[in-house]
Design an enzyme around this catalytic site. Structure first.
Site, PDB file in Angstrom:
ATOM      1  N   GLU A   1       5.841  -8.058  -0.303  1.00 62.40           N
ATOM      2  CA  GLU A   1       5.687  -9.212   0.593  1.00 62.40           C
ATOM      3  C   GLU A   1       4.421 -10.011   0.275  1.00 62.40           C
ATOM      4  O   GLU A   1       4.423 -11.239   0.370  1.00 62.40           O
ATOM      5  CB  GLU A   1       5.679  -8.743   2.051  1.00 62.40           C
ATOM      6  CG  GLU A   1       6.981  -8.115   2.505  1.00 62.40           C
ATOM      7  CD  GLU A   1       8.195  -9.017   2.284  1.00 62.40           C
ATOM      8  OE1 GLU A   1       8.071 -10.245   2.505  1.00 62.40           O
ATOM      9  OE2 GLU A   1       9.245  -8.500   1.884  1.00 62.40           O
TER      10      GLU A   1
ATOM     11  N   HIS B   1       4.953 -12.561  -2.336  1.00 60.24           N
ATOM     12  CA  HIS B   1       5.509 -13.800  -1.772  1.00 60.24           C
ATOM     13  C   HIS B   1       4.393 -14.660  -1.186  1.00 60.24           C
ATOM     14  O   HIS B   1       4.357 -15.878  -1.378  1.00 60.24           O
ATOM     15  CB  HIS B   1       6.507 -13.482  -0.651  1.00 60.24           C
ATOM     16  CG  HIS B   1       7.780 -12.857  -1.090  1.00 60.24           C
ATOM     17  ND1 HIS B   1       8.408 -13.159  -2.278  1.00 60.24           N
ATOM     18  CD2 HIS B   1       8.592 -11.945  -0.462  1.00 60.24           C
ATOM     19  CE1 HIS B   1       9.528 -12.469  -2.369  1.00 60.24           C
ATOM     20  NE2 HIS B   1       9.661 -11.728  -1.293  1.00 60.24           N
TER      21      HIS B   1
ATOM     22  N   ASP C   1      13.038 -13.679  -4.567  1.00 60.46           N
ATOM     23  CA  ASP C   1      13.885 -12.488  -4.502  1.00 60.46           C
ATOM     24  C   ASP C   1      15.119 -12.750  -5.348  1.00 60.46           C
ATOM     25  O   ASP C   1      16.169 -13.160  -4.851  1.00 60.46           O
ATOM     26  CB  ASP C   1      14.272 -12.177  -3.048  1.00 60.46           C
ATOM     27  CG  ASP C   1      13.069 -11.793  -2.203  1.00 60.46           C
ATOM     28  OD1 ASP C   1      12.263 -10.973  -2.679  1.00 60.46           O
ATOM     29  OD2 ASP C   1      12.926 -12.311  -1.093  1.00 60.46           O
TER      30      ASP C   1
END
Length: 358
Positions: A312, A315, A322
């Protein structure tokens, strides 16, 4: 008036695909406004996926044109050749916790249609008015409709050459907020045990990233590196991992409150790109510390809590995507896909830990 664009989808073979089946009868039609609109609120699209094959198919919806429920990226949007930044949600998904809600089932000879409204999912405000191109994401992961969902580890992969729908926006491009289910929810974890669990995963995730950087510095593009990034220059994945290892934002939230209603169908955690806040789902709290890689779990299980938080954080700090999930699937990506795929960083760093710390 609406513009209709037809997409033919061709089957791409994969070394990690399920036992050979024919899924080459899928087509996609995308319909949206033609000409011009005065506001981004009018940017509404319908995608129809048809199965002209002889077998019922089951398609993983996440981050494809079929995902009409969660605010994931179903389109690539460009203006004047430049990508319009995505501001929605990116996910970490447990393949062992997928359920039927994670999939769209399309019987042979039938179609499924989904609707999309994209005003809050892309940064139209920074792009300004003009003509936008909308390209549906159709890199489908497919299995037979009768195949078992729980514990699914591999899929047949279908790639598509996707035409675009162009729409001119002449007026209102102001920022839209991603709608929250509970606007009064405080985006922190007030349950002490869960807060401690998240804090530990954060520390372990940064340690995994640091370990990955050290490993690349020492070993360069060795066999393990090439398995996950091929011929990509070592500076690129190293820079992503370095950004995670040095992450120190005091404004980024780590929350156990599912404010956006994303926690279902195998979702472990998600990042809202507009804020880079990270939200953890209930199944995350079943994951294990990095030390369990030495006894009790495997890299392929993808259930290390630090690996999920690292996923995460890539990101949040490096805008990874993804593309796919699963360590075997990660290694089968093209070089250009592998370097932007968040799961590659999870699997690589946990493998480094297992190889060097156990």
């Amino acid at each position: 008036m609406f513009f209709s664009s037809f997409i033919a989808v061709c089957l791409a073979t994969s070394a990690f695909a399920t036992p050979l089946k024919r899924f080459d009868g899928l087509t996609v039609e995308l319909t949206g406004p033609s000409g011009s609109v005065s506001s981004v609120d009018e940017l509404k699209f319908t995608a129809t996926v048809s199965n002209a094959g002889v077998e019922d198919v089951k398609i993983l919806k996440y981050a494809t044109i079929l995902d009409d429920k969660l605010p994931t990226r179903s389109f690539t949007v460009t203006k004047d050749g430049a990508t319009v930044p995505f501001k929605g949600v990116k996910l970490s998904v447990s393949l062992t916790d997928l359920d039927e809600t994670s999939f769209a089932i399309i019987p042979a000879g039938q179609s499924v249609s989904v609707q999309h409204e994209v005003a809050s999912l892309f940064d139209f405000a920074s792009a300004g008015t003009g003509t936008f191109s909308f390209e549906a994401i159709t890199n489908f992961k497919v299995m037979g409709a009768e195949e078992r969902v729980a514990g699914a580890q591999s899929f047949a992969k279908i790639q598509a050459t996707t035409p675009t729908v162009q729409v001119q926006v002449t007026g209102d491009v102001a920022k839209r907020e991603l709608p929250e289910l509970n606007k009064r929810a405080t985006n922190i974890c007030t349950t002490s045990s869960r807060k401690s669990f998240i804090d530990a995963s954060y520390t372990e995730g940064k340690a995994l990233a640091s370990g990955g950087v050290s490993y690349i510095n020492t070993n360069g593009a060795n066999t393990l590196y090439k398995a996950y990034w091929g011929a990509i220059a070592t500076s690129r994945p190293r820079s992503v991992l370095s950004a995670v290892a040095s992450e120190s934002s005091s404004s980024r939230t780590l929350s156990c409150v599912d404010s956006y209603g994303v926690c279902s169908g195998g979702v472990i955690a998600y990042t809202v790109i507009a804020t880079t806040n990270i939200y953890y789902c209930s199944i995350f709290f079943n994951e294990v510390p990095s030390t369990s890689l030495c006894s009790g779990t495997t890299v392929a299980s993808r259930n290390v809590r630090g690996g999920t938080t690292l996923h995460e954080l890539t990101h949040a700090v490096a805008d990874t995507d993804d593309v796919t999930y699963g360590c075997a699937a990660d290694q089968a990506l093209s070089d250009s896909q592998s370097v932007i795929n968040a799961d590659n960083y999870n699997c690589f760093t946990t493998q480094v830990y297992a190889n060097t710390r156990c």
